[in-house]
Design a protein around this motif. Structure first.
Motif, PDB file in Angstrom:
ATOM      1  N   LYS A  67      25.533  -4.015  14.166  1.00 24.95           N
ATOM      2  CA  LYS A  67      25.994  -4.851  13.058  1.00 24.95           C
ATOM      3  C   LYS A  67      24.816  -5.705  12.632  1.00 24.95           C
ATOM      4  O   LYS A  67      24.050  -6.191  13.466  1.00 24.95           O
ATOM      5  CB  LYS A  67      27.147  -5.765  13.491  1.00 24.95           C
ATOM      6  N   GLN A  68      24.653  -5.926  11.333  1.00 22.77           N
ATOM      7  CA  GLN A  68      23.522  -6.693  10.835  1.00 22.77           C
ATOM      8  C   GLN A  68      23.987  -7.871  10.006  1.00 22.77           C
ATOM      9  O   GLN A  68      24.898  -7.750   9.192  1.00 22.77           O
ATOM     10  CB  GLN A  68      22.611  -5.811   9.984  1.00 22.77           C
ATOM     11  N   GLU A  69      23.327  -9.018  10.238  1.00 19.87           N
ATOM     12  CA  GLU A  69      23.517 -10.220   9.428  1.00 19.87           C
ATOM     13  C   GLU A  69      22.137 -10.773   9.141  1.00 19.87           C
ATOM     14  O   GLU A  69      21.515 -11.402  10.012  1.00 19.87           O
ATOM     15  CB  GLU A  69      24.357 -11.256  10.169  1.00 19.87           C
TER      16      GLU A  69
END
Length: 94
Positions: A67-69
């Motif tokens: 997951k990327q933020e």
């Protein structure tokens, strides 16, 4: 520093990073560049990776398990072992 995350199936991540935070057996801890050598058992939790500014293109090659933020990546593990030596961290994840 350089990070590799290895699972029984494949090497799922390998790149230059700024920092990594892992779920250690005695609690969560973070490693930065030039961290002292360490070997630690990991518990179930999330590995948080701060990407190096020059290496943001690595995200296009990642599996959907990441997951990327922004410049941060998150990868859930069920446990494993971490070794840090000479600015190279290797996570053997379950």
């Amino acid at each position: 520093m350089y990070l590799e995350i290895v699972t029984p199936e494949a090497v799922v991540f390998q790149s230059e990073i700024e920092a990594v935070k892992v779920p250690g057996i005695d609690g969560e801890f973070q490693m930065l560049n030039n961290h002292a050598p360490i070997v630690s058992t990991l518990t179930e939790g999330t590995v948080k990776i701060n990407l190096a500014a020059s290496n943001t293109e690595v995200t296009s090659k990642l599996s959907s398990e990441f997951k990327q933020e922004g410049k941060e990546l998150f990868y859930h593990i069920k446990g494993g072992v971490l070794e840090m030596k000479d600015n190279k961290a290797i996570i053997l994840a379950d």
